[in-house]
Design a protein around this motif. Structure first.
Motif, PDB file in Angstrom:
ATOM      1  N   LEU A  66      32.368  26.747 -75.636  1.00  0.00           N
ATOM      2  CA  LEU A  66      31.872  25.435 -76.305  1.00  0.00           C
ATOM      3  C   LEU A  66      32.682  25.142 -77.507  1.00  0.00           C
ATOM      4  O   LEU A  66      32.909  25.895 -78.412  1.00  0.00           O
ATOM      5  N   ILE A  67      32.791  23.742 -77.418  1.00  0.00           N
ATOM      6  CA  ILE A  67      33.611  23.371 -78.795  1.00  0.00           C
ATOM      7  C   ILE A  67      32.629  23.184 -79.960  1.00  0.00           C
ATOM      8  O   ILE A  67      31.266  22.882 -79.927  1.00  0.00           O
ATOM      9  N   HIS A  81      41.133  23.201 -67.285  1.00  0.00           N
ATOM     10  CA  HIS A  81      41.044  24.950 -66.747  1.00  0.00           C
ATOM     11  C   HIS A  81      39.573  25.119 -66.243  1.00  0.00           C
ATOM     12  O   HIS A  81      39.479  26.187 -66.247  1.00  0.00           O
ATOM     13  N   ASP A  82      38.719  23.885 -66.330  1.00  0.00           N
ATOM     14  CA  ASP A  82      37.385  24.421 -65.813  1.00  0.00           C
ATOM     15  C   ASP A  82      36.617  25.404 -66.553  1.00  0.00           C
ATOM     16  O   ASP A  82      35.952  26.240 -66.312  1.00  0.00           O
ATOM     17  N   ALA A  83      36.996  25.027 -68.102  1.00  0.00           N
ATOM     18  CA  ALA A  83      36.478  26.127 -68.746  1.00  0.00           C
ATOM     19  C   ALA A  83      35.520  25.514 -70.026  1.00  0.00           C
ATOM     20  O   ALA A  83      35.478  25.907 -71.001  1.00  0.00           O
ATOM     21  N   TYR A  84      35.066  24.280 -69.765  1.00  0.00           N
ATOM     22  CA  TYR A  84      34.521  23.313 -70.647  1.00  0.00           C
ATOM     23  C   TYR A  84      32.878  23.644 -70.459  1.00  0.00           C
ATOM     24  O   TYR A  84      32.307  23.417 -69.532  1.00  0.00           O
ATOM     25  N   ALA A  85      32.436  24.004 -71.712  1.00  0.00           N
ATOM     26  CA  ALA A  85      30.781  24.314 -71.652  1.00  0.00           C
ATOM     27  C   ALA A  85      30.123  23.349 -72.478  1.00  0.00           C
ATOM     28  O   ALA A  85      28.751  23.336 -72.588  1.00  0.00           O
ATOM     29  N   PHE A 106      25.197  26.948 -77.033  1.00  0.00           N
ATOM     30  CA  PHE A 106      26.012  27.908 -76.595  1.00  0.00           C
ATOM     31  C   PHE A 106      25.431  28.775 -75.289  1.00  0.00           C
ATOM     32  O   PHE A 106      26.067  28.876 -74.251  1.00  0.00           O
ATOM     33  N   LYS A 107      24.147  29.161 -75.537  1.00  0.00           N
ATOM     34  CA  LYS A 107      23.584  29.478 -74.189  1.00  0.00           C
ATOM     35  C   LYS A 107      23.138  28.605 -73.293  1.00  0.00           C
ATOM     36  O   LYS A 107      23.465  29.188 -72.007  1.00  0.00           O
TER      37      LYS A 107
END
Length: 390
Positions: A51-52, A75-79, A101-102
């Protein structure tokens, strides 16, 4: 939050210890380093979704956050992105950020901006660990100011009553830090330069902070040398990325990562800043512009002989001749700090920020920790001295 530590410690000049913060896996620096450093750090810490956490201005008015988002998506890491962190990190925003975040299924935070989003992220991870009982999850910090919150184990925030408080744990220091000066070009000049004075504050107060080992104090000297040299150059040449990069490295040296037995304010200037900042909505960079020079002048009177020597020798590193006496050198250092603040266009006073004059004795008491402190009357005089325009 983080008042002065009044414990009497032994000198750390000839004996002591040093430990790096337990979490830190790497500091990457250089213009354009974001693109390569962020994927490396994600892999190093085992983050699959991040999470940014940032502020509204940086999110809405610049493309900095979009650059970070793009790399995470690649990088398929964006939440997701949470951008409701205000100045001094009010706890209401932190709670909403923890929910984001959750909801996003994140297992790491990428904090982008100044001290507020970086500290807020520490508090979010602290609350998450309290809720789950599991390990502390990690933060990667991408600072766009010179405030240096990314190097500490504590996270300050405003509680529900509006008071500045903090959480602290060796596991809250960021696991990765990316110093990419290109990302600072959108930082407003006053914020950039005033947080540079905040870094000066870190470096100066490191020289008399208890339990700090000599190598760290020499990092502080190196920081002062570069901050005094490059802050005026950055004001004159705001687009010069190389100068900004040198300032980011100087900020790093001003608050070199270390593990201490107890989290407290570095010194009196920081403690005064903590009491002024959150309560009266004064940015921490500006609080350092207000409090550091008079605090150093006071140290010429009340500091230990060892601390006076460390302070007086700072003149050599900022390329100034000695006055011929230790106390004179400290007063000259104070005057040079004030001159730097003036030259950067950062001189202000407490009246501008609508601090009630009647609050000054209480601010002094809170900063010192007690009203019967021997320096109490002198600290009240410091506050009176910065109340109105000189």
């Amino acid at each position: 939050m983080s008042g002065l530590d009044n414990t009497a410690y032994h000198s750390s000049e000839l004996q002591g210890s040093y430990a790096w913060t337990e979490t830190l896996k790497g500091v990457y620096y250089g213009p354009g380093s974001l693109a390569t450093a962020l994927p490396k750090l994600l892999k190093t810490i085992g983050a699959t979704k991040a999470l940014i956490v940032t502020g509204k201005s940086l999110h809405d008015k610049t493309d900095v956050v979009k650059k970070v988002e793009a790399i995470l998506r690649l990088h398929d890491a964006y939440a997701g992105t949470f951008f409701e962190i205000g100045q001094h990190a009010p706890v209401a925003g932190i709670r909403r950020g923890l929910q984001a975040f959750k909801d996003g299924g994140a297992n790491a935070i990428v904090a982008v901006g100044g001290g507020s989003p970086i500290d807020a992220s520490k508090v979010m991870l602290h609350l998450h660990q309290q809720e789950t009982g599991g390990p502390f999850l990690s933060q990667i910090a991408i600072p766009t100011t010179l405030s240096a919150a990314e190097y500490t184990v504590g996270g300050g925030y405003l509680n529900d009553e509006g008071h500045k408080v903090a959480v602290s744990s060796p596991y809250l220091a960021p696991a990765g830090i990316i110093l990419d000066a290109e990302l600072t070009l959108a930082t407003p000049e006053r914020l950039w330069l005033s947080t540079g004075i905040r870094a000066v504050d870190h470096a100066v107060e490191t020289l008399y902070r208890p339990l700090v080992s000599p190598p760290i104090k020499h990092f502080a000297y190196a920081a002062l040398a570069d901050l005094f040299k490059y802050l005026p150059l950055s004001k004159a040449n705001p687009e010069a990325v190389d100068i900004r990069q040198k300032l980011q490295i100087a900020s790093w040296m001003s608050l070199w990562p270390m593990k201490l037995e107890k989290y407290s304010a570095l010194g009196l200037s920081h403690s005064l800043g903590h009491k002024l900042g959150g309560t009266y909505s004064i940015p921490h960079g500006i609080t350092s512009c207000l409090t550091l020079a008079p605090t150093v002048a006071l140290k010429a009177e009340i500091a230990s002989e060892e601390d006076k020597r460390w302070l007086s020798e700072a003149l050599f590193y900022i390329r100034e001749p000695s006055t011929g006496s230790v106390e004179g050198d400290i007063r000259k250092l104070s005057a040079d700090i004030d001159s730097l603040v003036v030259s950067l266009g950062l001189k202000s006073n407490l009246e501008e920020y609508k601090v009630p004059r009647g609050d000054l004795p209480k601010i002094a008491e809170l900063a010192l920790g007690r009203k019967d402190d021997p320096a109490y009357e002198q600290v009240v005089k410091i506050l009176e001295g910065i109340y109105t325009k000189n």
